[in-house]
Enzyme design. Sequence first.
Site, PDB file in Angstrom:
ATOM      1  N   ASP A 101      -4.346  -0.315   4.672  1.00 33.70           N
ATOM      2  CA  ASP A 101      -5.188   0.804   4.256  1.00 33.70           C
ATOM      3  C   ASP A 101      -5.923   0.479   2.947  1.00 33.70           C
ATOM      4  OD1 ASP A 101      -4.283   2.261   6.403  1.00 33.70           O
ATOM      5  OD2 ASP A 101      -2.707   3.267   5.246  1.00 33.70           O
TER       6      ASP A 101
HETATM    7  N1  URA Z   1       1.468   1.482   7.029  1.00 31.34           N
HETATM    8  C1  URA Z   1       0.581   2.310   6.425  1.00 31.34           C
HETATM    9  O1  URA Z   1       0.744   3.528   6.457  1.00 31.34           O
HETATM   10  N2  URA Z   1      -0.465   1.771   5.788  1.00 31.34           N
HETATM   11  C2  URA Z   1      -0.667   0.440   5.689  1.00 31.34           C
HETATM   12  O2  URA Z   1      -1.640   0.011   5.077  1.00 31.34           O
HETATM   13  C3  URA Z   1       0.254  -0.416   6.308  1.00 31.34           C
HETATM   14  C4  URA Z   1       1.318   0.125   6.976  1.00 31.34           C
END
Ligand code: URA
Length: 241
Positions: A101
């Site tokens: 993310d």
């Molecule tokens: N899980 C998440 O919620 N975000 C990420 O970036 C990776 C795993």
Amino acid sequence: MERLQKVIANSGIASRRKAEDLIKEGRVKVNGIIIKELGVKVTNKDIIKVDDKQISKENKVYYLLNKPRGIITSVTDDKMRKTVIDLIPCKERIYPVGRLDYDTTGVLLLTNDGEFANILMHPSKEVEKTYIVKIKGIIKGDSINTLKNGVIIDGKITEQAKVKLRKTDYKTNTSLLSVTIHEGRNHQIKKMFESVGFPVLKLKREREFIFDLKGLKSGEYRRLTPKEVAIVYSLNKNKRA
Ligand code: URA
């Protein structure tokens, strides 16, 4: 003779799955003819074009990036935001192996080798990813056990996870945990913690398979060694690209 989607992936344009999409979308021509079905085999004499541009064989390159916060994990962004690709100056068309993310930091692999990316992302390989998770609230054993055994996110139960409580801080009302999963569902860690009532404040991927952040500050990257690449390929016992 090799499968068309594999040849496209090996050219560095896209992962194997993306290459399959390109074919299904009718964007691939072999010797001037649009091929829409998967599994067609080609030789190196065939002329393959994607969006009317001939593909070529690129040197395969492999990078490990310590992704900083505030950078998106895609090749291009329609809002012109900085992407992880902007952090690694190289002439090959690399792309990230999986996603983190915008606000998640840590281990991110990038390559132009579709087969390599496919091995690491394929669910059957059950590649482990470990995250350090800071949450709001003081988490207790019952919620931790629930997370370990599986919670329902997007209508489907998560597979078993390793969850360890590292620290609780009553002053700031936060807890720190490490969580290891082998699935790679969208926003999985955040959704897992939301499902037991704890919003994620900070998320860092500390490890993916054999790759960790040793020696890499935020925003720094390094090339993988041939041995590391071979270890990834060894997960694919039956074949080598
Ligand atoms: N899980 C998440 O919620 N975000 C990420 O970036 C990776 C795993």
